[in-house]
Design an enzyme around this catalytic site. Structure first.
Site, PDB file in Angstrom:
ATOM      1  N   GLN A  52     -40.885 -45.070 -62.295  1.00 22.64           N
ATOM      2  CA  GLN A  52     -41.526 -46.086 -62.221  1.00 22.64           C
ATOM      3  C   GLN A  52     -40.720 -47.286 -61.617  1.00 22.64           C
ATOM      4  OE1 GLN A  52     -42.233 -46.059 -66.572  1.00 22.64           O
ATOM      5  NE2 GLN A  52     -42.177 -48.232 -66.674  1.00 22.64           N
ATOM      6  N   GLY A  77     -48.543 -52.864 -75.317  1.00 21.33           N
ATOM      7  CA  GLY A  77     -48.636 -54.385 -75.505  1.00 21.33           C
ATOM      8  C   GLY A  77     -49.408 -55.081 -74.521  1.00 21.33           C
ATOM      9  N   GLN A  78     -50.021 -56.245 -74.965  1.00 19.06           N
ATOM     10  CA  GLN A  78     -50.746 -57.219 -73.943  1.00 19.06           C
ATOM     11  C   GLN A  78     -49.740 -57.599 -72.717  1.00 19.06           C
ATOM     12  OE1 GLN A  78     -52.967 -60.259 -75.433  1.00 19.06           O
ATOM     13  NE2 GLN A  78     -53.051 -61.161 -73.422  1.00 19.06           N
ATOM     14  N   GLY A  82     -41.068 -57.098 -80.508  1.00 21.11           N
ATOM     15  CA  GLY A  82     -42.365 -56.770 -79.954  1.00 21.11           C
ATOM     16  C   GLY A  82     -42.631 -55.424 -79.964  1.00 21.11           C
ATOM     17  N   HIS A  83     -41.575 -54.657 -79.733  1.00 19.27           N
ATOM     18  CA  HIS A  83     -41.871 -53.207 -79.708  1.00 19.27           C
ATOM     19  C   HIS A  83     -42.077 -52.632 -81.371  1.00 19.27           C
ATOM     20  CE1 HIS A  83     -38.916 -53.148 -76.192  1.00 19.27           C
ATOM     21  NE2 HIS A  83     -39.852 -52.333 -75.829  1.00 19.27           N
TER      22      HIS A  83
END
Ligand code: AMP
Length: 283
Positions: free
Chosen positions: A61, A147-148, A36-37
């Protein structure tokens, strides 16, 4: 690939590229890289002269100390993967580089922080905005890639870019999934064999809800109830939230409006590991 571990060398390198009129694409990550990355980096490669990837597990975070401690860290393998797809620059800073002194600046994202991840993880988006702002200032890219899979993060960053006049174009890339539907995530590495086997239930539940809404015209309240029951039957799962939201505002809705982009969003613990996912209702 050039690896920069400090802010000064990154700035010098990027200044040289900019002086030579090279366009810069930037992909911020927390490492433990997966396909994905890499898809984000590959897209950045097609649209920019130089691609910078950062790997930094940002402490501000994380609102759960264990999540931060056990977040997978695989820098050596990550660097090899990035080399393999011809990423140009890897920024790999230490905590001392990114937070040389305590930060007091606070961000507020209004309604966006009152739902889903914002509600469940107080301070999370403040930490995201802090590190992303620092990185945007250092890299000053022409294009940034997100990314979505992290839909709410995309909304927060879109707002950050607009509010603070960051001069860059944001690109949102589709979620990459394993063959069984599980959204790729660095946190998947933390799942044991049994947990990994049932983790695709998250995506299955989203698809089931989508079918109920679109094909069976089931009302939203009933779909939510059925989704809750779906997870109650799987003891290893603890559902955090399942929301049906307007994609642009991320506000939960009570009835489907066929003219408005709508997303189904979910977060759940599989054992100790918290996973999130989302799909579009109409795409
Ligand atoms: P992370 O390392 O989890 O902070 O993610 C870095 C970037 O990769 C973020 O913009 C994520 O949304 C994106 N990303 C993470 N997982 C996926 C995936 N499965 N498909 C596409 N992008 C992803």
């Amino acid at each position: 690939m050039i690896i920069c571990e400090d802010v000064a060398s990154l700035k010098k390198l990027l200044k040289d590229y900019r002086n030579n009129h090279k366009s810069i694409g930037f992909v911020p990550t927390m490492g433990a890289l997966h396909a994905g990355h890499l898809a984000l980096i590959k897209q950045a490669k097609t649209e920019n002269d130089i691609v910078v990837c950062s790997i930094y597990v940002n402490p501000t975070q994380f609102n759960n100390a264990n999540d931060f401690t056990f977040y997978p860290r695989t820098e050596k393998e990550d660097a090899l993967l990035l080399e393999g797809i011809a990423c140009d620059v890897l920024f790999l800073p230490s905590k001392e580089e990114m937070y040389p002194y305590p930060v007091h600046t606070k961000f507020s994202f209004g309604q966006l922080e009152e739902v889903m991840e914002g509600k469940q993880r107080p301070g999370h988006f403040n930490g995201v905005a802090l590190i992303v702002s620092k990185l945007f200032h250092l890299v000053a890219p022409d294009h940034v890639y997100f990314g979505q899979k992290d839909l709410q993060q995309c909304a927060v960053i879109k707002q950050l870019i607009r509010d603070l006049f960051f001069d860059m174009q944001m690109n949102i890339c589709a979620t990459l999934r394993e063959e069984d539907g599980l959204a790729m995530s660095s946190r998947n590495k933390r799942l044991n064999t049994e947990e990994r086997a049932i983790a695709p239930k998250l995506f299955e539940a989203l698809c089931l809800a989508k079918t109920l809404l679109l094909e069976n015209k089931t009302p939203i309240a009933e779909v939510k109830q059925k989704t809750n029951h779906f997870f109650e039957k799987i003891p290893a799962f603890k559902l955090d939230y399942f929301e049906i939201v307007e994609t642009d505002t991320l506000m939960p809705i009570n009835t489907i409006d066929l003219t408005k982009p709508t997303s189904l969003c979910i977060a759940a613990y599989v054992g100790e590991v918290r996973l999130i996912d989302n799909i579009s209702l109409f795409l």
